[in-house]
Design an enzyme around this catalytic site. Structure first.
Site, PDB file in Angstrom:
ATOM      1  N   GLY A   1       0.807  -1.210   0.000  1.00  0.00           N
ATOM      2  CA  GLY A   1       0.000   0.000   0.000  1.00  0.00           C
ATOM      3  C   GLY A   1       0.840   1.260   0.000  1.00  0.00           C
ATOM      4  N   LYS A   2       0.164   2.378   0.259  1.00  0.00           N
ATOM      5  CA  LYS A   2       0.825   3.681   0.184  1.00  0.00           C
ATOM      6  C   LYS A   2       0.759   4.392   1.527  1.00  0.00           C
ATOM      7  CE  LYS A   2       0.575   4.412  -4.774  1.00  0.00           C
ATOM      8  NZ  LYS A   2       0.560   5.505  -5.767  1.00  0.00           N
TER       9      LYS A   2
ATOM     10  N   GLY B   1      -1.889  -4.732   9.035  1.00  0.00           N
ATOM     11  CA  GLY B   1      -3.298  -5.074   9.077  1.00  0.00           C
ATOM     12  C   GLY B   1      -4.233  -3.947   8.714  1.00  0.00           C
ATOM     13  N   PHE B   2      -5.068  -3.497   9.673  1.00  0.00           N
ATOM     14  CA  PHE B   2      -6.140  -2.558   9.348  1.00  0.00           C
ATOM     15  C   PHE B   2      -6.149  -1.381  10.308  1.00  0.00           C
ATOM     16  CE2 PHE B   2      -8.044  -5.457  12.448  1.00  0.00           C
ATOM     17  CZ  PHE B   2      -8.686  -4.586  13.318  1.00  0.00           C
ATOM     18  N   ALA B   3      -6.794  -0.296   9.858  1.00  0.00           N
ATOM     19  CA  ALA B   3      -7.026   0.877  10.692  1.00  0.00           C
ATOM     20  C   ALA B   3      -8.460   1.332  10.448  1.00  0.00           C
ATOM     21  CB  ALA B   3      -6.048   1.999  10.349  1.00  0.00           C
TER      22      ALA B   3
ATOM     23  N   CYS C   1      -3.608   6.859   0.897  1.00  0.00           N
ATOM     24  CA  CYS C   1      -3.526   5.628   0.098  1.00  0.00           C
ATOM     25  C   CYS C   1      -3.273   5.920  -1.380  1.00  0.00           C
ATOM     26  CB  CYS C   1      -4.785   4.779   0.266  1.00  0.00           C
ATOM     27  SG  CYS C   1      -5.115   4.331   1.983  1.00  0.00           S
TER      28      CYS C   1
END
Length: 274
Positions: free
Chosen positions: A75-76, A205-207, A223
């Site tokens: 990702g960015k 993972g995730f936010a 992103c």
């Protein structure tokens, strides 16, 4: 999959510095690879910090020189900070790892969690994460108008974000700010996902944006996406929502989705012999 273990590292006044959490991820990753522990999800809040994945371009970083931590996930660039629930699932998966399937499982758990709070979310083809879909362009209100019947808004025919490669929303005021995407009724991301897989074990993972100050995202191109924005549970529901009330809901749906997943290695297409 083994039974999930959840570790609540720190929230609020005990928010965990990014480097500390990254070091802990690596420690847990090594222990999971060695089968010394079961699959583990680290859950926490970070103090304000920008992190950049491997694909981040220079023109997506803060214009004001705000420090950015470069990390080894996909990702960015994104932001982490107060009001955002961050989760780092560290799981051993069959090799070769199906990374897309892993991302889809994380998305599914978060979609279910949002639904429990009464918020419908979705996926957007070609873009990871959990999204709130915007209105068709012709139905969006004019900037600053709360009335759909006012019409107007940005037309795709004239939206410079889609046609001008040098257009920079960070320099063009609130009309294009990612944090105002909900007012423009555009697609907006409520949960970002970026992972890394090493030795068959996942990291990062995730936010999930619960109740953060989304203006932090206005300093970057979140992103790397210029034609959409960001959202939060509290902002979309129009009421206060806390990490404390969201945490057990997210844990439950992560457990339901991840523990019951039918894990399969990624299929590799074989080239027919000539």
């Amino acid at each position: 999959m083994s039974e999930l273990r959840f570790v609540r590292m720190g929230f609020g006044d005990e928010a965990v510095e990014y480097q500390e959490a990254w070091d802990e991820q690596r420690r847990v990753h090594a222990a999971r690879f060695a089968d010394e522990i079961s699959d583990t999800v680290l859950l926490l809040e970070h103090p304000p910090v920008y992190t950049a994945g491997r694909r981040t371009a220079d023109n997506e970083r803060p214009l004001d020189g705000t420090p950015v931590i470069d990390v080894d996930r996909g990702g960015k660039i994104t932001w982490h900070g107060p009001g955002q629930l961050v989760g780092y699932p560290i799981q051993k998966l069959p090799r070769p790892v199906d990374v897309v399937a892993h991302v889809r499982r994380l998305e599914e758990a978060l979609i279910r969690a949002c639904a429990e709070f009464g918020l419908e979310t979705s996926r957007v083809e070609g873009r990871s994460g959990v999204w709130i879909l915007g209105d068709p362009v012709e139905q969006r209100p004019a900037w600053g108008s709360p009335r759909p019947e006012a019409g107007g808004g940005l037309s795709l025919d004239f939206d410079p974000r889609l046609h001008d490669e040098e257009f920079d929303p960070r320099m063009n005021g609130p009309e294009y700010a990612p944090s105002n995407a909900g007012q423009r009724r555009e697609d907006r991301k409520i949960a970002a996902i970026g992972i890394r897989v090493a030795k068959g074990v996942t990291m990062h993972g995730f936010a999930l944006n619960v109740n953060p100050d989304n203006k932090w995202f206005d300093r970057i191109i979140p992103c790397g996406i210029r034609d959409a924005g960001v959202a939060s549970l509290a902002g979309e529901l129009g009421r206060n929502v806390t990490i404390e009330e969201v945490l057990p809901v997210v844990e439950r749906h992560l457990r339901e989705v991840l523990e019951n997943a039918d894990l399969k290695p990624r299929e590799i297409e074989k080239t027919p012999a000539a």
